[in-house]
Structures are given as C-alpha cells and as structure tokens.
Scaffold this motif. Structure first.
Motif, short mmCIF file in Angstrom:
data_model
loop_
_atom_site.label_atom_id
_atom_site.label_comp_id
_atom_site.label_asym_id
_atom_site.label_seq_id
_atom_site.Cartn_x
_atom_site.Cartn_y
_atom_site.Cartn_z
N GLY A 102 0.19 -7.34 -12.37
CA GLY A 102 1.40 -7.67 -12.01
C GLY A 102 2.13 -6.44 -11.00
N VAL A 103 1.38 -5.75 -10.46
CA VAL A 103 1.67 -4.67 -9.54
C VAL A 103 1.91 -5.24 -8.06
CG1 VAL A 103 1.10 -2.59 -8.32
CG2 VAL A 103 0.45 -2.76 -10.69
N LYS A 104 3.27 -5.08 -7.65
CA LYS A 104 3.89 -5.60 -6.36
C LYS A 104 3.76 -4.73 -5.38
CE LYS A 104 6.71 -9.28 -8.75
NZ LYS A 104 7.89 -9.67 -9.27
N PHE A 105 3.47 -5.11 -4.15
CA PHE A 105 3.71 -4.36 -2.93
C PHE A 105 5.30 -4.47 -2.68
CE2 PHE A 105 -0.78 -4.49 -2.52
CZ PHE A 105 -1.10 -3.16 -2.18
N GLN A 106 5.60 -3.38 -1.70
CA GLN A 106 7.04 -3.31 -1.50
C GLN A 106 7.56 -4.49 -0.53
OE1 GLN A 106 6.30 0.44 -0.14
NE2 GLN A 106 6.66 1.53 -2.14
N THR A 107 8.69 -4.99 -0.63
CA THR A 107 9.06 -5.72 0.30
C THR A 107 10.43 -4.97 1.23
OG1 THR A 107 8.92 -8.04 -1.20
CG2 THR A 107 10.75 -8.11 0.67
N THR A 108 9.93 -5.15 2.51
CA THR A 108 10.88 -4.65 3.43
C THR A 108 11.32 -5.45 4.52
OG1 THR A 108 9.15 -3.83 5.23
CG2 THR A 108 9.47 -2.49 3.29
N ASP A 109 12.08 -4.97 5.44
CA ASP A 109 12.64 -5.75 6.59
C ASP A 109 11.70 -6.52 7.43
OD1 ASP A 109 15.03 -5.33 5.73
OD2 ASP A 109 15.63 -3.95 7.24
N TYR A 110 10.22 -5.41 7.43
CA TYR A 110 9.16 -5.89 8.27
C TYR A 110 8.04 -6.43 7.55
CZ TYR A 110 8.10 -1.30 6.68
OH TYR A 110 7.85 -0.14 6.05
N PHE A 111 8.24 -6.68 6.36
CA PHE A 111 7.05 -7.12 5.57
C PHE A 111 7.37 -7.86 4.21
CE2 PHE A 111 2.96 -7.02 2.84
CZ PHE A 111 2.32 -7.96 3.45
N THR A 112 7.00 -9.07 4.05
CA THR A 112 7.18 -9.56 2.51
C THR A 112 5.77 -10.11 2.26
OG1 THR A 112 9.23 -10.35 3.23
CG2 THR A 112 8.37 -11.52 1.16
N PRO A 113 5.33 -9.41 1.06
CA PRO A 113 3.94 -9.79 0.47
C PRO A 113 4.00 -11.07 -0.23
CG PRO A 113 5.05 -8.10 -1.04
CD PRO A 113 5.95 -8.30 0.29
N ASN A 209 0.74 3.25 10.41
CA ASN A 209 0.94 4.72 10.26
C ASN A 209 2.70 4.81 10.68
OD1 ASN A 209 0.37 7.15 9.95
ND2 ASN A 209 -0.05 7.29 12.36
N GLN A 210 3.20 3.71 11.00
CA GLN A 210 4.60 3.83 11.31
C GLN A 210 5.85 3.26 10.66
OE1 GLN A 210 4.74 2.19 15.57
NE2 GLN A 210 3.46 3.91 16.20
N GLN A 211 5.15 1.99 9.81
CA GLN A 211 6.06 1.25 9.09
C GLN A 211 5.22 1.10 7.73
OE1 GLN A 211 6.87 -1.98 11.56
NE2 GLN A 211 9.19 -1.39 11.89
N PRO A 212 5.08 2.00 6.99
CA PRO A 212 4.09 1.82 5.53
C PRO A 212 4.63 1.03 4.52
CG PRO A 212 5.66 3.77 5.44
CD PRO A 212 6.06 3.31 6.71
N ILE A 213 3.64 0.26 3.77
CA ILE A 213 4.13 -0.63 2.89
C ILE A 213 2.91 -0.04 1.56
CG2 ILE A 213 3.37 -3.08 1.58
CD1 ILE A 213 5.79 -2.90 3.75
N GLY A 214 3.68 0.15 0.46
CA GLY A 214 2.91 0.75 -0.80
C GLY A 214 3.39 0.09 -2.04
N THR A 215 2.95 0.79 -3.15
CA THR A 215 3.39 0.36 -4.23
C THR A 215 4.01 1.34 -5.10
OG1 THR A 215 1.25 1.00 -5.39
CG2 THR A 215 1.68 -1.25 -4.75
N GLY A 216 4.70 2.35 -4.30
CA GLY A 216 5.23 3.49 -5.07
C GLY A 216 6.62 3.37 -5.41
N PRO A 217 7.32 4.49 -5.63
CA PRO A 217 8.64 4.40 -6.50
C PRO A 217 9.71 4.14 -5.48
CG PRO A 217 7.86 6.69 -6.38
CD PRO A 217 6.63 5.93 -6.03
#
Length: 540
Positions: A102-113, A209-217
């Motif tokens: 159930g761990v989700k990657f972050q949703t941002t303006d430039y990426f939706t997992p 390296n410019q627009q990161p996507i992770g699972t952090g806080p």
C-alpha cells in the motif's frame, strides 16, 4: 575564485524576496502551516545517489524519499522503512526484504503514478548504480554514484532479484557487517521505476535529477535556482503524516545573513552559525540553540599522486608545520577540538592511543630540506560554504598559509562555487591540498574509512588519491568480520598506519549548533549531520 560582494548582495536580495513571497503564501492559506529553513548551500541535484553532501541530501533524500531501512530519528539504530521486515541466511550472504503493502509514490504536477511500490522500484534504484550496462548508469554526464562506489557496493552485491512484487532478495559476494546500515544511507533511496521508464521513453532522463518522485514525507513543488526550494506535505505518506503543510528551503550561503534572517523571522531554522555568534544567539529570548557533538572530521588532503606530496616525508613535515590548536582557537571558539584521527572520538573504533603530530616548525623545515624540497609553492583549496565540520575554511586556509610560510612554503589559496569545488576536487591532477571533511552517514567506521581511503575511490571520494595496500587489506578484512571487538582492533591498527603515512592533516572535530525559533517543536538533532522535518511542528 571568490564571489564578488555585489553578487552576494544581489543573491541575498533575490532570496529574501522569494522568502517574503513564500511567507506571504503561508499567511494567505488559512489552514497552511509552514516552516522556512535557511539552508547553507544549494543542492547539486535531487537524485541523492549521485552526490555526497549533506546539504544536497537535506533537500532530496530526507524529505522526498524513503529507503528499505531507515535510521531511527536521532540515532544510528536501523529500523524498518519500506521493508517491514527482513531475514538473513545462516551464511549471511542472502538478505530477503518484505516490502510494506500500500505504499504510494507521490503525485505531482508532472507525474501521477498508476501503481504502488513494488520490488521493481527497489531493484531499479540499486541496479542503476551497480550495473554499467543499465540505461541509467551514466545518465548525468560527469557524475558518478560516489557513495555506492566509495563503499564498494558494486563488489559486495552479487545479485538483486524479485521474489514477488513485495519481496526483494539481495545476494552478497561476501558477508558484510554493515549492510543494513549502508542500505539506510542516502544512496539507498528508492525511486519510482514507472516514472523513470516514462522519462526514458520521452528522452528526458535528466528530469529524474530535477523533478523528483519518491515515497517520503514531503513532495517536491518547485526550485528557484540558488534561491528557494518548496515542498508540500505528502498526503499519501505511509508513515506518520508530517505536521507541516509547507516546507521551504531558503538558500543563504553567508552564515551572518542566515542568522540575520532567523532573527528577523524570515526563517525559523538556520544551521551552522559562525562560532563567534553562538553566545549572542543563545542569549536571544526568541531563539533556542540545540547542540550535539558531531560524528565528523575536517581535514587537509594532499594530492599524493603529485610531487612532492607523493613523499611521506613532505606530508609529515607540513603536518608538523601546522599549529592546529591555534586554528581551533581562532575558528571554533570552544565549539571544536583538534583532530588526530580520521575517525571522530564519539565513534566506536576510535584509537585514542594515537599520538598527534607535534607542532614543530624547525623540525618541519629540516625534514623538507632533507627531502630535497626547497621554495615549495602550492595551492590550498578552501571551501566557499560553512559545513558542520568547518565553519570558515577561508580563514583556516589563511592560518595554514601563515604557518607554512614560516617553513619556506608559499601558499596560494583558491576556491570555487560549492558544486564546482566538489567536482574539481576529484581531479587526480589537482594541485596542492584541499580542505574538506565529512560526517558519518551510518555510525559504522567502515563508512568513513571506505569513503576516505578505498583504492577504488582514487579520482572520486578519496580526495587524497591515496591507495595504500596495508590499509586496503585491513579495511576489507574488517568489513567481513562480525565480531565488533575484532573489528575495533583492525580500525585501531588502521589509524596508526594512517598517522605514519600522513595522506592528510587531520584538522578538527566539531560540536554542531542549530539555532531555531522557540516556536519550532519536535525537531530532533541527527548524529549523522542531516536535517529531517517529518516530526517538526510550529507552535501557534
């Protein structure tokens, strides 16, 4: 090269305006709770595995990413992270990690997992650092997997395989006493393979390296070059939700400017004050100053590949010409101590029986003469930024310059912008000696020893370019020894060899001070020198 005063003032103005803008944003959002952190330098990028500086990790791996295992906040204890559990085979060659579901990657303006974390993401994040045929191995020109390679992980890991979507197996070539602690380090940050595949297909790999996507806080929002980084709380974070809605890094290189901003309320936290300012900061009724002995060391590394620094007699002579206690008194004003070893005193494995180089200019001059070195001209590189182990490298270089002049050595002091400084420092043809340092990334002696002295690190993190087989053999033997008492004996012997060969002049170990507004609550100082904000709150 130094930054012109006009340029510094312009940068301060630009950053100050951006901070004011973001502070206004906090105020305009009735429910938003924000913190501005006046960071000491700009990040080199946002892929933490490519870099080795805490200032870059503070802005990347700590807020944005998670790892299989983590360091418990405020300690060097390894606790579950993305892996909820793990097992180790009897021969200590196989580690099997069970991933949280159930761990989700972050949703941002430039990426939706479109999917949750799987074993594929873990394998991608590590294999790109160890396999030269991986399409992501050299995706940023001129960069390397500095920590991964400095710790010789490419030799340690035999294979990484997917047992199923939620299970990863790491097979080693030999036992490792510190594998879990190493995987908790910043290079172990887990990235989204789905996002990487999208960038690869689009031909825009550099965006990793410019627009990161992770699972952090916290999730990345935007970056104004050399000025401001903005993060928002990650609503899908698998751990305890951050108490802050917004986190802002206001990049402020000058330590005096950082403290001025802190006092003016433009930021709520500002690291690495000038030691001369600490007493006044402690006396300010609106501030709290946290302090902790750092697991750190600063050093002057000679380029041992270049004459005359390839001669141990020359290196030892220069070490004797240096009045280190005078440097400590002038630079640290009670917040540091003279270093005699490459390991800090608070770390297990430290050899207190080692005798430091005696300050003896006459003996130093005589030793240089006997080595056939006369009228030596050399460069000393001085860092342009404050670091936890070195608040003022420029002044330190000036003091060393004056000491060396007394034994007939002429010093030219050089510097560069921080990212350029670190890049140029890896040049095997670099002239002279360089001021640098490090804070332990995991509390294990091998972390610093391998980073500093591994033969594979020559031309990389081994800034002395010093490959000495007796040290290499001890280092390799200690890695595969599980008994800590036996490992301690090896590190004691290694420090004796280091002192005899003198690839560096060890300069200092420091106490780390962190001033902050009294409204900041929940912050925990990290013995490993990083700054984490997931538990931080602002009192109303």
């Amino acid at each position: 090269m130094t930054v012109p005063r006009r340029g510094r003032l312009a940068a301060r103005f630009a950053t100050g305006a951006a901070v004011a803008l973001l502070s206004g944003l906090f105020a305009s959002q009735a429910l938003a709770k924000g913190l501005v952190y006046c960071s000491e330098s700009a990040p080199e990028g946002f892929d933490p595995a490519l870099y080795s500086t805490n200032s870059t990790w503070d802005a990347s791996s700590k807020p944005i990413y998670s790892r299989l295992v983590e360091f418990q906040q405020g300690t060097t204890n390894v606790v579950p992270g993305l892996a909820e559990s793990w097992t180790i085979s009897d021969d200590k060659l196989e580690y099997t990690f069970k991933l949280r579901k159930g761990v989700k990657f972050q949703t941002t303006d430039y990426f939706t997992p479109t999917r949750e974390l799987t074993a594929d993401d873990v394998i991608f994040s590590l294999d790109r650092q160890r396999l030269k045929n991986d399409p992501w191995y050299g995706y940023i020109a001129g960069s390397s997997w500095e920590i991964f390679e400095g710790m010789e992980m490419q030799n340690l890991i035999k294979d990484i395989s997917k047992v199923d979507d939620s299970t990863v197996k790491i097979v080693l070539n030999q036992p490792s006493a510190s594998l879990l602690a190493m995987l908790a380090m910043d290079f172990g940050s887990v990235l989204s393979k789905e996002y990487a595949d999208k960038l690869l297909a689009a031909g825009t790999k550099e965006k990793l390296n410019q627009q990161p996507i992770g699972t952090g806080p916290f999730r990345f929002v935007d970056y104004q070059q050399d000025a401001v980084i903005r993060f928002q709380a990650n609503p899908d974070y698998f751990g305890e939700k951050p108490k802050l809605d917004e986190l802002v890094f206001a990049i402020t290189v000058d330590p005096t400017a950082r403290m001025q901003r802190l006092r003016a309320g433009e930021c709520q936290m500002a690291p690495y004050p000038a030691p001369a300012d600490i007493a006044d900061l402690k006396a300010d009724p609106n501030l709290t100053v946290m302090e902790k002995p750092g697991l750190n060391v600063a050093y002057l590394a000679y380029n041992t590949l270049m004459p005359p620094f390839d001669k141990v007699e020359v290196r030892r002579a220069l070490n004797m010409a240096m009045n280190k206690q005078a440097i400590i008194d002038a630079i640290f004003q009670g917040t540091g101590q003279v270093a005699k070893n490459p390991l800090p005193p608070g770390m297990w494995g430290y050899n207190d029986a080692v005798v430091d180089d005696k300050y003896d200019p006459e003996a130093a001059r005589k030793m240089l003469d006997e080595a056939g070195v006369k009228d030596l001209k050399m460069k000393i590189w001085a860092m342009p930024v404050s670091r936890p182990y070195m608040p003022n490298a420029q002044r330190t270089a000036e003091l060393i310059q004056a000491d060396f002049a007394k034994v007939g050595v002429t010093v030219e002091i050089v510097s560069y912008e921080w990212g350029e400084y670190v890049k140029r420092a890896r040049d095997k043809d670099r002239d002279g000696a360089i001021i640098l340092g490090a804070t332990s990334d995991n509390g294990d002696p091998d972390n610093l020893i391998s980073y500093f002295f591994a033969c594979s690190g020559v031309g990389g993190a081994n800034f002395a370019n010093w490959c000495y087989q007796p040290v290499e053999d001890l280092m390799q033997k200690a890695r595969v020894t599980s008994d800590q008492a036996e490992r301690t004996k090896m590190y004691h012997e290694l420090q004796v060899l280091f002192k005899e060969q003198a690839p560096w002049a060890t300069l200092d170990h420091s106490t780390v001070s962190l001033p902050m507004s009294k409204k900041v609550i929940g912050y925990v100082m990290d013995p490993l020198g990083s700054h984490r904000f997931e538990s931080v709150d602002i009192a109303e």
